[in-house]
Structure formats: C-alpha cells, structure tokens
Write an enzyme that holds these catalytic residues in place. Sequence first.
Site, short mmCIF file in Angstrom:
data_model
loop_
_atom_site.label_atom_id
_atom_site.label_comp_id
_atom_site.label_asym_id
_atom_site.label_seq_id
_atom_site.Cartn_x
_atom_site.Cartn_y
_atom_site.Cartn_z
N LYS A 87 -20.86 -5.83 21.93
CA LYS A 87 -22.20 -6.30 21.58
C LYS A 87 -23.24 -6.12 22.69
CE LYS A 87 -20.63 -9.53 18.07
NZ LYS A 87 -20.80 -10.84 17.43
N MET A 103 -21.59 -12.83 21.58
CA MET A 103 -21.66 -13.84 20.53
C MET A 103 -22.00 -15.20 21.13
SD MET A 103 -21.50 -14.36 17.32
CE MET A 103 -21.25 -15.64 16.08
#
Length: 273
Positions: free
Chosen positions: A69, A132
């Site tokens: 990510k 996250m």
Amino acid sequence: MPILNKDMTLCISLAARPSNIGTRFHNYLYDALGLNFVYKAFAPVDLAQAVAGIRGLGIRGAAVSMPYKEDVIELIDVMDASASAIDSVNTIVNDHGVLTAYNTDYLAIARLLAENALDPQTTVLLRGSGGMAKAVAAAMHDAGFAHVTIVARNEARGRALAALYGFSWLAEVSDASDAGAGMLINVTPLGMAGADEAVQSFSDSLVSAAEVVFDVVALPSETPLIQAARAAGKRIITGAEVIAIQAEEQFVLYTGVRPSPELIREASEFSRS
C-alpha cells in the site's frame, strides 16, 4: 458472468496473500448487473512490473493489499486526496494509461466507527504501523478519538504514525500497564491465513478488559482475536465488514455503477461462502 470475450474489462487485485474474497465479491456484482467485466487476484513477484502491466494492458483497476500500500505510491501518476492524505493506496484506477491512486480503506473505517456509535473518549490500542494502520489512525483522528496508542515494534514507523495524529506509541503492550484500554484494534497480519494464522494479536487479559474488539483481517474474518472476543461477550467488528465497504467503493470507481445495499449484502455473503 458473461462468456469471456475480447471486449471484457479486467480488474485485478495485488496482494502477498491473495484470497477469493474480492474475486467473488466483484464477479458476483458484475454478473448480477450484467457488466462485461471480470476480476482476478494476483500475487506479484515484481510490483513495478505488475503496475506497468496495469498500464500497458489496459487493466481498468486494481485493489492493493498488504504489504504494497505504500510501496506502490512511486509507481502511480496521480494521487487522489483520499490516498495522498495518508500516503497509502488500496485502489488504482486506469484511465487510458493514467494511473490514479485512491484509498477506500479510510472510508470503510470511518463508516464503521459511525455505524457502531463508538465513543471517541474510549482509550484505544491500535496494533500496526503500515498502510492500513494509517487509514485506521486517520479515520479515528477525524472521528475525534484522541486517547489512542499505536503499538508497533518498528519504532521509526510507530512513532511517526503516532506523531502524525497526536497519539502515543509503544513497542509492545503489557497486560498490567494497559489493561484499561476500552478498544483493541489489530491492523497487522497476525491472525491472517498463513504463517501467523494461529497468533492472537492481543492477550486474553487485554480482551477481557476491553469493551470493543476490532480486527481488520478478513481472511479468515474469525481470527483468534475475534474468536476470543466473541467468547468473552465483547462487541466486535470484523475484517469482513471492512472489506465489504471498501470493495463497494472500489467497484464504483471501476465501473461507475453503485449497487443497491441488498446486492452489496448478497455479494459480501457470497464472497465469504
């Protein structure tokens, strides 16, 4: 699902540990809505080449999961505010070779905090410091949570995330010193299918002292932490809830179509069957 054809639009996911959840969720909705799309999960051996493939092959969109990510940012053309605000990407949309990054994890967490009417005065232990975890921390900060401790063994990342939102940091949590935490949130691979599947991310003592237990791991959604919290009669929020909301927003970005709440529920149930 339509028969595979040359005009079919491809969407994918990039994850170190691919699951069938997103694949089943999106393909269920494509079929139900009669869209000429197909969705496939991948575990890239080379992230840069995988992202180049999205651009070069005209792949419409890609979900991005742990641990990519943050690493994917340097490979993207445009950062939407949802991603740039937290330097974390979970969705790539390809518009004729221009790759735009979004983060629908933030929206999912924000919705779950609101829907569960969680008290911002609650003390929180948030385990994790990756992409996250950034989305969770940002959503909690924006919802008014101030008594949050980031638990992360990586001191540089943990301190940086805590400082970004005025939170505290600990390398590890002890039952004695932190037994008063009202909410436990796991944002690490602990409990995820694979090497760490049997690991409970917070101890039984901490679970017993908490009121709410939240685990973002979606595969399986019944992690050791969630099982322990359920057995202790705690309020729980699971990764299955997170992934359904963030996947819904991804679906809209890819297709321009927003399914009905009923269809989303059906797709979510099918994805976990």
